[in-house]
Write a protein that holds these residues in place. Structure first.
Motif, PDB file in Angstrom:
ATOM      1  N   MET A   1       0.965  -1.177   0.171  1.00  0.00           N
ATOM      2  CA  MET A   1       0.002  -0.123  -0.127  1.00  0.00           C
ATOM      3  C   MET A   1       1.008   1.126  -0.045  1.00  0.00           C
ATOM      4  SD  MET A   1      -3.072   1.137   2.490  1.00  0.00           S
ATOM      5  CE  MET A   1      -1.745   1.548   4.015  1.00  0.00           C
ATOM      6  N   SER A   2       0.551   2.144  -0.637  1.00  0.00           N
ATOM      7  CA  SER A   2       1.326   3.539  -0.862  1.00  0.00           C
ATOM      8  C   SER A   2       0.310   4.794  -0.793  1.00  0.00           C
ATOM      9  CB  SER A   2       2.014   3.640  -2.134  1.00  0.00           C
ATOM     10  OG  SER A   2       1.441   3.425  -3.200  1.00  0.00           O
ATOM     11  N   ALA A   3       0.759   5.864  -0.273  1.00  0.00           N
ATOM     12  CA  ALA A   3      -0.093   6.980  -0.101  1.00  0.00           C
ATOM     13  C   ALA A   3       0.601   8.039  -0.155  1.00  0.00           C
ATOM     14  CB  ALA A   3      -0.829   6.909   1.314  1.00  0.00           C
ATOM     15  N   ALA A   4      -0.081   9.263  -0.478  1.00  0.00           N
ATOM     16  CA  ALA A   4       0.662  10.959  -0.527  1.00  0.00           C
ATOM     17  C   ALA A   4      -0.233  11.601  -0.338  1.00  0.00           C
ATOM     18  CB  ALA A   4       1.444  10.710  -1.984  1.00  0.00           C
ATOM     19  N   ALA A   5       0.178  12.827   0.262  1.00  0.00           N
ATOM     20  CA  ALA A   5      -0.762  13.878   0.622  1.00  0.00           C
ATOM     21  C   ALA A   5       0.082  15.221   0.583  1.00  0.00           C
ATOM     22  CB  ALA A   5      -1.410  13.629   2.018  1.00  0.00           C
ATOM     23  N   LEU A   6      -0.967  16.292   0.272  1.00  0.00           N
ATOM     24  CA  LEU A   6      -0.480  17.684   0.372  1.00  0.00           C
ATOM     25  C   LEU A   6      -1.359  18.432   0.555  1.00  0.00           C
ATOM     26  CD1 LEU A   6       1.982  19.531  -0.841  1.00  0.00           C
ATOM     27  CD2 LEU A   6       0.751  19.663  -2.906  1.00  0.00           C
ATOM     28  N   ALA A   7      -0.660  19.594   1.668  1.00  0.00           N
ATOM     29  CA  ALA A   7      -1.817  20.610   1.817  1.00  0.00           C
ATOM     30  C   ALA A   7      -1.221  21.857   1.885  1.00  0.00           C
ATOM     31  CB  ALA A   7      -2.406  20.311   3.622  1.00  0.00           C
ATOM     32  N   LEU A   8      -2.106  22.900   1.728  1.00  0.00           N
ATOM     33  CA  LEU A   8      -1.424  24.238   1.687  1.00  0.00           C
ATOM     34  C   LEU A   8      -2.532  25.130   2.473  1.00  0.00           C
ATOM     35  CD1 LEU A   8       0.069  26.699   0.498  1.00  0.00           C
ATOM     36  CD2 LEU A   8      -1.676  26.400  -1.724  1.00  0.00           C
ATOM     37  N   ARG A   9      -2.149  25.927   3.305  1.00  0.00           N
ATOM     38  CA  ARG A   9      -2.992  26.768   4.134  1.00  0.00           C
ATOM     39  C   ARG A   9      -2.838  28.164   3.544  1.00  0.00           C
ATOM     40  NH1 ARG A   9      -3.100  27.052  10.540  1.00  0.00           N
ATOM     41  NH2 ARG A   9      -4.811  28.764  10.870  1.00  0.00           N
ATOM     42  N   VAL A  10      -3.781  29.166   3.524  1.00  0.00           N
ATOM     43  CA  VAL A  10      -3.926  30.435   3.332  1.00  0.00           C
ATOM     44  C   VAL A  10      -4.961  31.029   4.040  1.00  0.00           C
ATOM     45  CG1 VAL A  10      -4.403  32.252   1.515  1.00  0.00           C
ATOM     46  CG2 VAL A  10      -3.397  29.997   0.846  1.00  0.00           C
ATOM     47  N   SER A  11      -4.588  32.021   5.052  1.00  0.00           N
ATOM     48  CA  SER A  11      -5.039  32.486   6.059  1.00  0.00           C
ATOM     49  C   SER A  11      -5.939  31.606   6.753  1.00  0.00           C
ATOM     50  CB  SER A  11      -6.228  33.571   5.289  1.00  0.00           C
ATOM     51  OG  SER A  11      -6.808  34.233   6.214  1.00  0.00           O
ATOM     52  N   ARG A  12      -7.332  31.587   6.810  1.00  0.00           N
ATOM     53  CA  ARG A  12      -8.239  30.699   7.530  1.00  0.00           C
ATOM     54  C   ARG A  12      -8.516  29.491   6.947  1.00  0.00           C
ATOM     55  NH1 ARG A  12     -12.855  34.659  10.279  1.00  0.00           N
ATOM     56  NH2 ARG A  12     -11.101  35.916  11.708  1.00  0.00           N
ATOM     57  N   TRP A  13      -7.970  29.232   5.425  1.00  0.00           N
ATOM     58  CA  TRP A  13      -8.611  28.269   4.706  1.00  0.00           C
ATOM     59  C   TRP A  13      -7.268  27.089   4.504  1.00  0.00           C
ATOM     60  CZ3 TRP A  13     -13.512  27.276   3.083  1.00  0.00           C
ATOM     61  CH2 TRP A  13     -14.129  28.437   3.084  1.00  0.00           C
ATOM     62  N   THR A  14      -7.634  26.139   4.473  1.00  0.00           N
ATOM     63  CA  THR A  14      -6.496  24.802   4.069  1.00  0.00           C
ATOM     64  C   THR A  14      -7.249  23.941   3.182  1.00  0.00           C
ATOM     65  OG1 THR A  14      -5.754  25.081   6.297  1.00  0.00           O
ATOM     66  CG2 THR A  14      -5.134  22.923   4.974  1.00  0.00           C
ATOM     67  N   TRP A  15      -6.429  23.830   2.188  1.00  0.00           N
ATOM     68  CA  TRP A  15      -6.862  22.858   1.053  1.00  0.00           C
ATOM     69  C   TRP A  15      -6.127  21.715   0.836  1.00  0.00           C
ATOM     70  CZ3 TRP A  15      -3.965  22.200  -3.597  1.00  0.00           C
ATOM     71  CH2 TRP A  15      -4.445  21.267  -4.550  1.00  0.00           C
ATOM     72  N   GLY A  16      -6.435  20.712   0.826  1.00  0.00           N
ATOM     73  CA  GLY A  16      -5.444  19.441   0.630  1.00  0.00           C
ATOM     74  C   GLY A  16      -5.993  18.451  -0.262  1.00  0.00           C
ATOM     75  N   VAL A  17      -4.897  17.597  -0.887  1.00  0.00           N
ATOM     76  CA  VAL A  17      -5.181  16.533  -1.670  1.00  0.00           C
ATOM     77  C   VAL A  17      -4.459  15.617  -1.301  1.00  0.00           C
ATOM     78  CG1 VAL A  17      -5.753  17.977  -3.766  1.00  0.00           C
ATOM     79  CG2 VAL A  17      -3.295  17.240  -3.213  1.00  0.00           C
ATOM     80  N   GLY A  18      -5.115  14.200  -1.572  1.00  0.00           N
ATOM     81  CA  GLY A  18      -4.436  12.867  -1.279  1.00  0.00           C
ATOM     82  C   GLY A  18      -4.750  11.762  -2.151  1.00  0.00           C
ATOM     83  N   ALA A  19      -3.863  10.478  -2.100  1.00  0.00           N
ATOM     84  CA  ALA A  19      -4.134   9.484  -3.077  1.00  0.00           C
ATOM     85  C   ALA A  19      -3.501   8.196  -2.323  1.00  0.00           C
ATOM     86  CB  ALA A  19      -3.429   9.796  -4.283  1.00  0.00           C
ATOM     87  N   GLN A  20      -4.240   7.252  -2.538  1.00  0.00           N
ATOM     88  CA  GLN A  20      -3.811   5.924  -1.750  1.00  0.00           C
ATOM     89  C   GLN A  20      -4.227   4.929  -2.961  1.00  0.00           C
ATOM     90  OE1 GLN A  20      -4.463   5.067   2.535  1.00  0.00           O
ATOM     91  NE2 GLN A  20      -5.872   3.454   1.642  1.00  0.00           N
ATOM     92  N   ALA A  21      -3.302   3.868  -2.935  1.00  0.00           N
ATOM     93  CA  ALA A  21      -3.430   2.680  -3.568  1.00  0.00           C
ATOM     94  C   ALA A  21      -3.009   1.711  -3.118  1.00  0.00           C
ATOM     95  CB  ALA A  21      -2.352   2.804  -5.006  1.00  0.00           C
ATOM     96  N   LEU A  22      -3.791   0.360  -3.317  1.00  0.00           N
ATOM     97  CA  LEU A  22      -3.637  -0.922  -2.630  1.00  0.00           C
ATOM     98  C   LEU A  22      -3.454  -1.755  -3.637  1.00  0.00           C
ATOM     99  CD1 LEU A  22      -3.300  -2.709   0.068  1.00  0.00           C
ATOM    100  CD2 LEU A  22      -5.707  -2.894  -0.154  1.00  0.00           C
ATOM    101  N   ASP A  23      -2.078  -2.595  -3.828  1.00  0.00           N
ATOM    102  CA  ASP A  23      -1.915  -3.392  -4.944  1.00  0.00           C
ATOM    103  C   ASP A  23      -1.781  -4.720  -4.084  1.00  0.00           C
ATOM    104  OD1 ASP A  23      -0.956  -4.972  -7.056  1.00  0.00           O
ATOM    105  OD2 ASP A  23       0.374  -3.273  -7.721  1.00  0.00           O
ATOM    106  N   TYR A  24      -2.547  -5.762  -4.818  1.00  0.00           N
ATOM    107  CA  TYR A  24      -2.611  -7.134  -4.203  1.00  0.00           C
ATOM    108  C   TYR A  24      -1.610  -8.046  -4.846  1.00  0.00           C
ATOM    109  CZ  TYR A  24      -6.804  -5.623  -1.853  1.00  0.00           C
ATOM    110  OH  TYR A  24      -8.022  -5.073  -1.025  1.00  0.00           O
ATOM    111  N   GLY A  25      -1.154  -7.496  -6.163  1.00  0.00           N
ATOM    112  CA  GLY A  25      -0.101  -8.154  -6.742  1.00  0.00           C
ATOM    113  C   GLY A  25      -0.743  -8.956  -7.842  1.00  0.00           C
ATOM    114  N   SER A  26      -0.080  -9.840  -8.441  1.00  0.00           N
ATOM    115  CA  SER A  26      -0.459 -10.813  -9.534  1.00  0.00           C
ATOM    116  C   SER A  26      -1.150 -12.183  -9.314  1.00  0.00           C
ATOM    117  CB  SER A  26       0.462 -11.022 -10.772  1.00  0.00           C
ATOM    118  OG  SER A  26       0.095 -11.483 -11.766  1.00  0.00           O
ATOM    119  N   GLU A  27      -2.332 -12.460  -9.564  1.00  0.00           N
ATOM    120  CA  GLU A  27      -3.054 -13.684  -8.988  1.00  0.00           C
ATOM    121  C   GLU A  27      -3.302 -14.529 -10.370  1.00  0.00           C
ATOM    122  OE1 GLU A  27      -3.395 -14.895  -5.985  1.00  0.00           O
ATOM    123  OE2 GLU A  27      -2.522 -12.781  -4.921  1.00  0.00           O
TER     124      GLU A  27
END
Length: 226
Positions: A1-27
């Motif tokens: 499993m891998s994940a990444a996130a980024l957030a930016l704060r401007v004054s009273r507001w905060t905006w963020g994005v994120g992604a996560q992937a779960l790889d079960y491999g080859s079956e």
């Protein structure tokens, strides 16, 4: 499993994005063997690659001691040729008492229809964080307590403690967590780990044992705070 996130704060507001992937491999692909009446399977020589991916974006507005947040998310699951996806949202509010204490409530996975009667699990969470020392000082000690109410499942109570020493922007912290375990998982009730603080950069590690895996999961994260 891998994940990444980024957030930016401007004054009273905060905006963020994120992604996560779960790889079960080859079956390997296995089909029923007609010679056994379908009681056994026969490999076809082909394979499939199951995975799950999640993308999110969030907005938080702060006013005084309170913060209000909303999240939109898209989840996609694929096993062989079967694909299901869903859009969902989260809402939450947190109230902080300076740097000493914070209380928060959230509802997760509003919507989340994957089709064929399958839904992302609706979960309500309420938690409390309490600092026993100045979090900007040398010594760190805090505890957390959280209740989780997931639709059609038992209530889960999560408790955690963190302690360490940070001086001159460099330090070590240790963490220990305990959760009442729902019947649908083989995850251990205990989680332990720690972190290294190097100025604006922090590296965190956590381990949780899993009976079904005859081992456990290791999670490593990097955080950069400008």
């Amino acid at each position: 499993m891998s994940a990444a996130a980024l957030a930016l704060r401007v004054s009273r507001w905060t905006w963020g994005v994120g992604a996560q992937a779960l790889d079960y491999g080859s079956e390997p692909e296995i089909v029923p063997d007609p010679a056994t009446g379908g009681r056994r399977g026969t490999p076809t020589g082909a394979s499939f690659h199951p995975y799950e991916a999640l993308a999110t974006t969030s907005f938080v507005y702060r006013h005084g001691l309170a913060a209000f947040g909303v999240t939109g998310k898209y989840d996609r699951q694929q096993i062989g040729s079967a694909v299901s996806d869903a859009w969902a949202g989260d809402v939450g509010v947190a109230i902080a008492v300076f740097d000493i204490m914070a209380f928060g409530v959230s509802v997760q996975n509003l919507g989340g229809d994957l089709g064929n009667g399958a839904l992302l699990p609706r979960r309500t969470r309420a938690g409390l964080t309490l600092n026993y020392t100045d979090p900007q000082g040398t010594y760190r000690l805090l505890t957390t307590l959280e209740g989780q109410w997931t639709r059609d499942r038992r209530v889960v109570l999560v408790q955690g403690i963190e302690g360490g020493i940070v001086t001159g922007g460099v330090g070590l912290v240790g963490r220990l967590g305990y959760a009442t375990r729902p019947a649908v998982t083989d995850a251990s009730r205990l989680t332990f780990g720690g972190g290294v603080v190097l100025g604006h950069l922090a590296m965190d590690y956590a381990f949780q044992a899993y009976d079904a895996l005859d081992g456990g999961t290791h999670r490593v994260g990097l955080r950069w705070t400008p």
